[in-house]
Motif scaffolding. Structure first.
Motif, PDB file in Angstrom:
ATOM      1  N   PHE A 124     -14.681   4.075  27.763  1.00 58.08           N
ATOM      2  CA  PHE A 124     -15.843   3.848  27.618  1.00 58.08           C
ATOM      3  C   PHE A 124     -16.845   4.567  26.790  1.00 58.08           C
ATOM      4  N   SER A 125     -16.341   5.895  26.603  1.00 53.38           N
ATOM      5  CA  SER A 125     -17.220   6.907  25.778  1.00 53.38           C
ATOM      6  C   SER A 125     -17.042   6.650  24.375  1.00 53.38           C
ATOM      7  N   LEU A 126     -16.253   5.631  23.927  1.00 47.75           N
ATOM      8  CA  LEU A 126     -15.952   5.244  22.339  1.00 47.75           C
ATOM      9  C   LEU A 126     -17.405   4.738  21.946  1.00 47.75           C
ATOM     10  N   PRO A 127     -17.653   5.017  20.774  1.00 45.39           N
ATOM     11  CA  PRO A 127     -18.884   4.088  20.073  1.00 45.39           C
ATOM     12  C   PRO A 127     -18.861   2.543  20.302  1.00 45.39           C
ATOM     13  N   LEU A 128     -19.954   2.066  20.727  1.00 48.14           N
ATOM     14  CA  LEU A 128     -20.135   0.537  21.170  1.00 48.14           C
ATOM     15  C   LEU A 128     -19.342  -0.170  20.071  1.00 48.14           C
ATOM     16  N   ALA A 139      -5.865  10.715  36.531  1.00 46.56           N
ATOM     17  CA  ALA A 139      -5.759  10.269  35.095  1.00 46.56           C
ATOM     18  C   ALA A 139      -5.890   9.235  34.349  1.00 46.56           C
ATOM     19  N   ALA A 140      -5.917   8.109  35.384  1.00 46.07           N
ATOM     20  CA  ALA A 140      -6.416   6.798  35.078  1.00 46.07           C
ATOM     21  C   ALA A 140      -7.867   6.785  34.945  1.00 46.07           C
ATOM     22  N   GLU A 141      -8.425   7.389  35.804  1.00 45.56           N
ATOM     23  CA  GLU A 141      -9.767   7.457  35.754  1.00 45.56           C
ATOM     24  C   GLU A 141     -10.450   8.244  34.356  1.00 45.56           C
ATOM     25  N   THR A 142      -9.735   9.259  34.225  1.00 45.15           N
ATOM     26  CA  THR A 142     -10.158   9.892  32.757  1.00 45.15           C
ATOM     27  C   THR A 142      -9.813   9.079  31.731  1.00 45.15           C
ATOM     28  N   GLN A 143      -8.845   8.579  31.572  1.00 44.43           N
ATOM     29  CA  GLN A 143      -8.588   7.268  30.473  1.00 44.43           C
ATOM     30  C   GLN A 143      -9.685   6.180  30.173  1.00 44.43           C
ATOM     31  N   THR A 144     -10.055   5.952  31.703  1.00 46.67           N
ATOM     32  CA  THR A 144     -10.989   4.757  31.558  1.00 46.67           C
ATOM     33  C   THR A 144     -12.438   5.557  31.000  1.00 46.67           C
ATOM     34  N   MET A 199     -20.100  -2.737  10.148  1.00 50.88           N
ATOM     35  CA  MET A 199     -20.261  -2.673  11.617  1.00 50.88           C
ATOM     36  C   MET A 199     -20.611  -3.884  12.152  1.00 50.88           C
ATOM     37  N   PRO A 200     -20.022  -4.353  13.171  1.00 56.23           N
ATOM     38  CA  PRO A 200     -20.446  -5.623  13.589  1.00 56.23           C
ATOM     39  C   PRO A 200     -21.798  -5.962  14.317  1.00 56.23           C
ATOM     40  N   SER A 201     -22.433  -6.946  14.615  1.00 60.44           N
ATOM     41  CA  SER A 201     -23.623  -7.057  14.852  1.00 60.44           C
ATOM     42  C   SER A 201     -23.838  -6.553  16.033  1.00 60.44           C
ATOM     43  N   LEU A 202     -24.800  -5.949  16.701  1.00 65.22           N
ATOM     44  CA  LEU A 202     -24.898  -5.487  18.293  1.00 65.22           C
ATOM     45  C   LEU A 202     -25.887  -6.484  18.857  1.00 65.22           C
ATOM     46  N   SER A 203     -26.272  -7.317  18.112  1.00 65.45           N
ATOM     47  CA  SER A 203     -27.177  -8.486  18.682  1.00 65.45           C
ATOM     48  C   SER A 203     -26.810  -9.115  20.124  1.00 65.45           C
ATOM     49  N   HIS A 204     -25.566  -9.486  20.305  1.00 67.42           N
ATOM     50  CA  HIS A 204     -25.238 -10.234  21.304  1.00 67.42           C
ATOM     51  C   HIS A 204     -25.290  -9.633  22.509  1.00 67.42           C
ATOM     52  N   ASP A 205     -26.414  -9.458  23.053  1.00 64.43           N
ATOM     53  CA  ASP A 205     -26.436  -8.801  24.354  1.00 64.43           C
ATOM     54  C   ASP A 205     -26.046  -7.408  24.634  1.00 64.43           C
ATOM     55  N   HIS A 206     -25.493  -6.724  23.905  1.00 63.88           N
ATOM     56  CA  HIS A 206     -25.217  -5.405  24.076  1.00 63.88           C
ATOM     57  C   HIS A 206     -25.962  -4.182  23.694  1.00 63.88           C
ATOM     58  N   LEU A 207     -26.048  -3.361  24.686  1.00 62.15           N
ATOM     59  CA  LEU A 207     -27.200  -2.554  24.599  1.00 62.15           C
ATOM     60  C   LEU A 207     -26.165  -1.083  24.792  1.00 62.15           C
ATOM     61  N   GLU A 208     -26.996  -0.130  24.126  1.00 61.81           N
ATOM     62  CA  GLU A 208     -26.454   1.399  24.487  1.00 61.81           C
ATOM     63  C   GLU A 208     -27.114   1.609  25.690  1.00 61.81           C
ATOM     64  N   LEU A 209     -26.515   1.169  26.966  1.00 62.86           N
ATOM     65  CA  LEU A 209     -27.402   1.273  28.269  1.00 62.86           C
ATOM     66  C   LEU A 209     -27.518   2.616  28.568  1.00 62.86           C
ATOM     67  N   GLU A 210     -26.686   3.670  28.154  1.00 64.12           N
ATOM     68  CA  GLU A 210     -26.827   4.978  28.269  1.00 64.12           C
ATOM     69  C   GLU A 210     -28.087   5.594  27.805  1.00 64.12           C
ATOM     70  N   SER A 211     -28.488   5.155  26.728  1.00 64.24           N
ATOM     71  CA  SER A 211     -29.509   5.758  25.958  1.00 64.24           C
ATOM     72  C   SER A 211     -31.009   5.137  26.315  1.00 64.24           C
ATOM     73  N   SER A 212     -30.791   4.035  27.228  1.00 63.97           N
ATOM     74  CA  SER A 212     -32.088   3.472  27.615  1.00 63.97           C
ATOM     75  C   SER A 212     -32.906   4.465  28.432  1.00 63.97           C
ATOM     76  N   LYS A 216     -15.722  -0.367  20.304  1.00 63.72           N
ATOM     77  CA  LYS A 216     -15.457  -1.259  21.592  1.00 63.72           C
ATOM     78  C   LYS A 216     -15.785  -2.996  21.301  1.00 63.72           C
ATOM     79  N   LEU A 217     -16.574  -2.780  20.609  1.00 64.23           N
ATOM     80  CA  LEU A 217     -16.907  -4.498  20.297  1.00 64.23           C
ATOM     81  C   LEU A 217     -15.738  -5.127  19.068  1.00 64.23           C
ATOM     82  N   LEU A 218     -15.156  -4.185  18.566  1.00 64.96           N
ATOM     83  CA  LEU A 218     -13.900  -4.774  17.888  1.00 64.96           C
ATOM     84  C   LEU A 218     -12.774  -5.400  18.844  1.00 64.96           C
ATOM     85  N   ALA A 219     -12.932  -4.885  20.013  1.00 61.68           N
ATOM     86  CA  ALA A 219     -11.995  -5.312  21.179  1.00 61.68           C
ATOM     87  C   ALA A 219     -12.409  -6.366  22.119  1.00 61.68           C
TER      88      ALA A 219
END
Ligand SMILES: C=C1C[C@]23C[C@H]1CC[C@H]2[C@@]12CCC[C@@](C)(C(=O)O1)[C@H]2[C@@H]3C(=O)O
Ligand SMILES: O=C(O)CCC(=O)C(=O)O
Ligand SMILES: [Fe+2]
Length: 349
Positions: free
Chosen positions: A86-90, A77-82, A1-14, A93-96
């Motif tokens: 974003f609901s993918l694990p952080l 439909a585009a909203e649903t895809q969006t 798993m890549p490092s989560l250190s660079h400023d990214h946070l699981e905002l939802e669970s804060s 997403k960081l891989l992209a």
């Protein structure tokens, strides 16, 4: 798993807003908002659409567009895809993540560099390179994942195509009122370079925030292209624009609430340049909410990368900006941000 250190946070669970996300009062929601202001609504099927757009772009630099022809099921439909993205694990997403020098990818948008605090949002930019490349990082595996990926790609492609047609229509309507007489198409050669116009899709996600008044979803900025077409998820407030004023009145933020069947159009800096200052790019921001998870999709539309955009003026009139390409202008913005337009003003003294 890549490092989560660079400023990214699981905002939802804060459960609270960490220091790095707490904005100083001057940047927060403390300015009064008003709901009495009338943001223009333009029905582009009307014969007078061009003059309605002219007046909207001169006064506010933002308007709602109706009769835009984009089916609501496509927006939905585009909203649903969006939301799915974003609901993918952080870590996925960081891989992209956006690579240095690239526009596309997951991560903080360029404007973030100009603010001391982090924004309460996640963003994903799709521009230039084939969608599939980015999507295969998000949904790497065959079988089940593969379906997710192709579904996402097909929808985003459809969405971009519809936005492209609408953006072109809107741009033509704006050209009717700038730089004098005659067909806009004849006057700007690059409008013929239909397939070379630059576009970018910015997907934004604003998770609920335990202390919304301390945070900012998207900091105050103008968009830099010609036009931005924004779709925001239904019934959730978030977008606000700064009411233009000459400096004598107090600052007023005006909420741009979602309006059923309408999309929001922003005038960008390059359209301000093209119109020689007749149209004003609009300063806007997004605020967050305690209970709602809002998403928005912004489609940016601008000239082919090698086209120098300068003011369209009648003979004898003075251009007030020097010509610039979009990439060159983005470099200027990366240095000067808010001071960018001022810096390309021609001094006639
Ligand atoms: C084609 C574009 C338009 C960009 C840069 C590039 C890709 C990402 C866009 C945004 C999206 C978020 C606001 C903004 C201000 C930002 O920081 O990144 C936009 C910027 C611009 O309008 O200049
Ligand atoms: O989410 C919003 O309403 C605003 C987004 C925005 O301004 C942008 O992506 O440039
Ligand atoms: Fe914006």
């Amino acid at each position: 798993m890549p490092s989560l250190s660079h400023d990214h946070l699981e905002l939802e669970s804060s459960s609270h807003v960490p220091e790095t996300y707490r904005w100083p009062p001057s940047h927060r929601h403390d300015y009064p908002t008003t709901s009495t202001a009338n943001i223009p609504v333009v029905d582009i099927s009307l014969p007078e659409a061009a003059s309605l757009i002219d007046s909207a772009c001169r006064s506010w630099g933002v308007f709602y567009v109706t009769s835009h022809g984009i089916p609501s099921h496509l927006l939905q439909a585009a909203e649903t895809q969006t939301h799915r993205l974003f609901s993918l694990p952080l870590h996925r997403k960081l891989l992209a993540s956006r690579r240095p020098g690239s526009i596309s990818g997951f991560g903080r948008p360029p404007l973030s560099a100009f603010f001391p605090k982090l924004m309460w949002s996640e963003g994903f930019t799709l521009a230039g390179n084939p969608l599939n490349e980015v999507a295969s990082t998000l949904w790497p595996e065959p079988d089940h994942d593969h379906d997710s990926r192709s579904h996402f790609c097909e929808l985003m492609d459809d969405y971009k195509k519809s936005m492209r047609d609408l953006a072109r229509k809107l741009l033509r309507l704006t050209l009717a009122s700038i730089g004098g007489h005659g067909d806009g198409e004849e006057r700007v050669g690059w409008l013929g370079l239909k397939d070379q116009m630059i576009e970018a899709l910015q997907l934004n996600s604003y998770p609920p925030c335990p202390e919304p008044e301390k945070a900012i979803g998207m900091a105050t900025h103008t968009d830099s292209g010609f036009l931005t077409i924004l779709h925001q998820s239904g019934n959730m407030e978030g977008l606000q624009v700064l009411q233009p004023n000459d400096g004598s009145d107090p600052i007023q933020w005006v909420p741009i609430r979602p309006m059923a069947g309408a999309l929001v159009v922003h005038v960008g800096d390059l359209l301000q340049i093209l119109s020689n200052g007749r149209f004003k790019s609009v300063r806007h921001r997004a605020v967050v909410s305690r209970s709602e998870h809002r998403v928005s999709m912004a489609y940016f539309y601008g000239p082919p990368s090698d086209v120098k955009v300068g003011p369209m003026v009648l003979p004898g009139q003075c251009p007030i900006y020097r010509p610039t390409t979009w990439p060159e202008y983005l470099e200027i913005r990366a240095r000067l941000f808010d001071g960018s337009l001022e810096s390309i003003k021609i001094s006639h003294t």
